[in-house]
Structure formats: structure tokens, C-alpha cells
Enzyme design. Structure first.
Site, PDB file in Angstrom:
ATOM      1  N   SER A   1       0.841  -1.188   0.000  1.00 13.62           N
ATOM      2  CA  SER A   1       0.000   0.000   0.000  1.00 13.62           C
ATOM      3  C   SER A   1       0.879   1.241   0.000  1.00 13.62           C
ATOM      4  O   SER A   1       2.051   1.207   0.369  1.00 13.62           O
ATOM      5  CB  SER A   1      -0.901   0.016   1.238  1.00 13.62           C
ATOM      6  OG  SER A   1      -0.128   0.229   2.403  1.00 13.62           O
ATOM      7  N   LYS A   2       0.283   2.367  -0.405  1.00 12.20           N
ATOM      8  CA  LYS A   2       1.028   3.614  -0.436  1.00 12.20           C
ATOM      9  C   LYS A   2       1.512   4.008   0.956  1.00 12.20           C
ATOM     10  O   LYS A   2       2.496   4.706   1.110  1.00 12.20           O
ATOM     11  CB  LYS A   2       0.156   4.728  -1.032  1.00 12.20           C
ATOM     12  CG  LYS A   2       0.044   4.671  -2.541  1.00 12.20           C
ATOM     13  CD  LYS A   2      -0.756   5.849  -3.057  1.00 12.20           C
ATOM     14  CE  LYS A   2      -0.736   5.902  -4.569  1.00 12.20           C
ATOM     15  NZ  LYS A   2       0.567   6.289  -5.104  1.00 12.20           N
TER      16      LYS A   2
END
Length: 485
Positions: free
Chosen positions: A257-258
Site C-alpha cells: 500500500s502507499k
């Protein structure tokens, strides 16, 4: 590779300054840098800042600062001489315009006047029919003269590239043969106008103009490659070799995920990770050496790096592995250098006593995972600890008995001269008492009195750092806590 081929190897790291340098981009830069150094080629730093609204000078400075901190210096590019300057896309607009006009004149690109509403309606219609959305080609048959008139009138326009039909095939250095059906791509937008080129066009021109031989980048760019190859062929450019690095995954092998992937490199630095750690850890994100080693210097990575050993499958980002690796570098680092690295993480008052700082680092370096941890681990060396008197009591021992044990220890320690007040002598003198008093009953309250912590180095190591006077003073404080508790 032959020597002649090696001389012509030129790779580039071409970030967009639309955000801080993060770990995903660091890996791209590192793999390009290692490939160039291993093959005796050139590493070029290029800034892709045609996104005027989002590009910022502060992010460009962050990229430069981060690469320099990691030791990834470049042969050409920003702040370096090079015959293919300028190295900022915003300073290369005339070059792009020349090639855009060339495509338009050869009828390989055309002006498109479709509105956003029309394009969205077409997109929804295709989706409803189960067709992958692509441009319908509505404007591709408008006569060139008519298009020029509409452009001069100021009609809203973009420039589209005529993607030729058929298959686009290339050999990826990591993935092998890759094929795309060009008809599924549709005619792509390559510029907003002659003065505002977009990524897939400008990158092709830059790679050609700068004689780039290999493009090493993330798997997220894989879908861009057939578009760029088609543009290369339309312009008569020589092809480049491509290598697409695997995705970075979480420990349970899900897409990163970012929240983790986009953590800025500067944040890792401020959290106490060493440059050597980041280099070593990032190198292992999708690449494996020829043996089972896990720790490499930058020089060893250069010698060992082989693009063929980059894996196709996702690379697992394991924060525990990062912490472990950082701890290994901290343990083996020269204490004097470690002291310099730690100074930005501790109060100025601690730095005033260089001798104490060095001793404290020597004592704590085995327990540190990051440089930032030192402040909490070692604060008791520099400041009188504040703790609850209950911490001094070992298991079911009474406070009275604990106070008596500490008093006995204080009397014995007071007999030791300053010269002999070191870990080895202290251990030899105190340990025999544990046979009658018990190890926990003596050493737990002694250690707690010195550090004020649930966990810390052993009492003998602490006393050697603190010295006789300070150690006896802290034991006296502990006895009073027990008496008044």
C-alpha cells in the site's frame, strides 16, 4: 557483454518532482546505478517535470539530497556536466515540439478535438458492451488542413498518436518475451499541444536524444512500454532494452500500500536508518545474489549485481528485516562514526560530554535497531532516572530486604578504587555474593537503581560508564525510595 558494448551502456533515473523521494523510486535508482557501475556504463539523472502544476523545486532538491545521502552519484544530469543537457524536461520543450511536428507532418499523429464529455460517453458505452475502453478514433480522419484551422481558431485540442495495428513485441531482460495487442491500446494522447508534451512522448524523445541504452523501471510501467516502442518506431529511433522490476509486496504477499511504499526516504533517515542499510535492504527487494549472503557493502553490490538475477515475482518488504539489517550495521560500525550519526537524534547537552557519549554508545549499540532509539535507551546515562520504587523489587522480595541488599552492595562497591571500577572487576567482586543472596535479589534492584528501566544493559556495564560516584549516588536514591515507599 563485450568491452565495446559496455562502453555504450547508458541508463537513467528520471523521477518526477511531484513528491518526496520514496523507497520504490530508491530501488529504481539503485538498480540502474548498480547496473551501470557493474557494466562500466553511465548513470544519468534526469528530472521529468512537465507536470507544471504538481512539480516543485523542493521535491527536486529532496531527490538530489536523498541520492547523495545514499551515495548514488550520477555521471551526467543535474549538477553534473553532460553533452545532452538540459536534463530537466521543462527546459527541453523546443526539442519535443520538433518531434511532435515531425509526427504530425508524417500523419503519424493528429489533433483531437473530442470533449471530455464525449470521451466519457464513449468510454461508458464500451464498458457496457464489455469492451476494454479505448479511443474511438473519431478525429483521426479529419483532414490536416481542417485541423490546422480549428487549432488556429483556439478550439480545445490534444495531440494523439496513431498507434499502428498488430502486435508489439519486445524482450524484457527480466520477464522474457512480452507481447501486446496494439489494437487494444487505441490512439493515445501524447501532448496537450505543441508546447505541452506528455510522459509517453517526452520520455521516448529524451531516451533517444540522451543515447539511453537500457530502461530499468518498475512493473507499473509495463503497460507504457508498447506505447513508447510504437512512438520510437514512428520516429525512426533505435530501440532500447527494457527491464521491468517486480512489484513490492507486504509480508503476506499482498500489493504494497502507499502507506508503506510511499514513505519518504527522508522519513527513514529521520527515523534512524543508516544509508548503508537502505542500500542493502533495497537491493534485496527483488534481486538475489549468487550466494546466501545478506549483508553487502555498496562496493560488493556493484561487483555482484546481475540484472539476470532480478526475480519476476513480487519482492517482499519486511520491516522486521529492515530493522534487523539496520541493527547489524549499527553493531559493526566504528563507535566514533556512530557518535557522529547519533548526534542529530540527541540533545545538545548530551553531546557536551564526548567521553560519556562514546561509552554510552558502546554499551547500547548491541541493543539498538535504529539511531533514533538511542535517546530512549540511553537517557539514564545523561539524566537522573525517574521511576517508581516498585521497579526495584525482584518478584516476591520485600522492600525492606531489597533495601538491605542494596545497602550491602553499596558498602562493597565503596571499597573498590576508581581505577578498578570497571565491568570485569565489578563482576568478579559482586557475582560471588549472588550465591548466598540470589542473582535476581541482588542484580535486578542494582540494575534498576542505576537505569530506572525495566530493560537495560547489565549493572556492571552501566557502572563502568557512570563511574563510582554516580553509581553509589543512584543506589542511595534507590534505598531512600524503598524506605519512603
Amino acid at each position: 557483454m563485450t568491452a565495446d558494448i559496455k562502453k555504450n551502456i547508458r541508463v537513467r533515473f528520471a523521477p518526477s518532482p511531484t513528491g518526496p523521494l520514496h523507497i520504490g523510486s530508491v530501488r529504481t535508482a539503485l538498480f540502474n546505478w548498480l547496473f551501470a557501475r557493474n557494466q562500466g556504463g553511465k548513470f544519468i539523472l534526469r528530472i521529468e517535470d512537465t507536470d507544471i502544476e504538481r512539480s516543485k523545486k523542493e521535491y527536486e532538491n529532496d531527490i538530489i539530497k536523498g541520492l547523495k545521502w545514499l551515495g548514488l552519484t550520477w555521471d551526467e544530469g543535474l549538477d553534473a556536466d553532460g553533452e545532452y543537457s538540459p536534463y530537466r524536461q521543462s527546459e527541453r520543450l523546443e526539442i519535443y515540439e520538433k518531434y511532435l511536428r515531425q509526427l504530425i507532418n508524417k500523419d503519424k499523429a493528429y489533433y483531437c478535438f473530442c470533449s471530455k464529455e464525449e470521451l466519457e460517453a464513449d468510454r461508458q458505452a464500451m464498458l457496457s458492451q464489455g469492451i476494454a475502453p479505448r479511443y474511438s478514433g473519431k478525429c483521426r480522419h479529419i483532414p490536416k488542413e481542417e485541423s490546422e484551422v480549428k487549432v488556429k481558431k483556439g478550439d480545445s485540442v490534444v495531440i494523439r498518436f496513431r498507434v499502428p495495428p498488430g502486435e508489439i513485441e519486445f524482450n524484457d531482460l527480466i520477464r522474457g518475451k512480452v507481447k501486446f495487442n496494439a489494437e487494444l491500446i487505441g490512439d493515445i494522447v501524447i501532448a496537450k499541444n505543441l508546447k505541452e508534451p506528455l510522459y509517453n512522448f517526452s520520455v521516448v524523445v529524451d531516451d533517444y536524444e540522451m543515447k539511453i541504452s537500457h530502461v530499468i523501471r518498475g512493473e507499473d510501467h509495463l503497460a507504457n512500454t508498447p506505447k513508447q516502442i510504437a512512438i520510437q518506431e514512428a520516429l525512426g529511433f533505435e530501440s532500447v532494452k527494457y527491464a521491468h522490476l517486480p512489484l513490492i509486496l507486504t509480508s503476506d504477499r499482498r500489493k504494497m500500500s502507499k502507506r508503506y511504499l510511499d514513505v519518504a526516504l527522508e522519513d527513514y533517515r529521520q527515523n534512524g536508518y543508516l544509508a548503508e542499510t537502505i542500500i542493502n535492504f533495497t537491493a534485496m527487494l527483488g534481486w538475489h545474489p549468487s550466494d546466501e549472503r545478506e549483508i553487502f557493502s555498496l562496493e560488493e553490490l556493484i561487483k555482484e549485481f546481475d540484472i539476470k538475477r532480478v526475480q519476476k515475482s513480487g519482492a517482499v518488504f519486511n520491516i522486521d528485516k529492515l530493522d534487523w539489517l539496520n541493527s547489524q550495521y549499527i553493531k559493526k560500525m566504528d563507535t566514533s562514526r556512530l557518535a557522529l550519526e547519533i548526534k542529530s537524534f540527541i540533545p545538545l547537552t548530551w553531546q557536551a560530554n564526548e567521553k560519556l557519549l562514546i561509552k554510552a554508545i558502546e554499551t547500547e549499540k548491541e541493543r539498538m535497531k535504529t539511531l533514533a532509539e538511542f535517546k530512549n535507551l540511553a537517557d539514564f546515562f545523561f539524566e537522573l532516572p525517574n521511576y517508581d520504587g516498585k521497579l526495584l523489587i525482584w518478584r516476591e522480595t520485600s522492600s525492606g530486604k531489597t533495601a538491605e541488599n542494596l545497602k550491602m552492595l553499596a558498602n562493597e562497591l565503596d571499597k573498590i578504587d576508581e581505577i578498578s571500577f570497571n565491568k570485569i572487576s565489578l563482576e568478579q567482586i559482586i557475582m560471588p555474593f549472588t550465591e548466598n543472596y540470589g542473582v535476581g535479589d541482588l542484580l535486578w534492584p542494582l540494575r534498576a537503581a542505576l537505569s530506572g528501566k525495566q530493560a537495560s544493559p547489565g549493572p556492571f556495564e552501566i557502572m563502568e560508564v557512570l563511574g563510582k560516584k554516580e553509581s553509589l549516588g543512584r543506589i542511595e536514591i534507590a534505598i531512600n525510595k524503598l524506605k519512603n515507599g
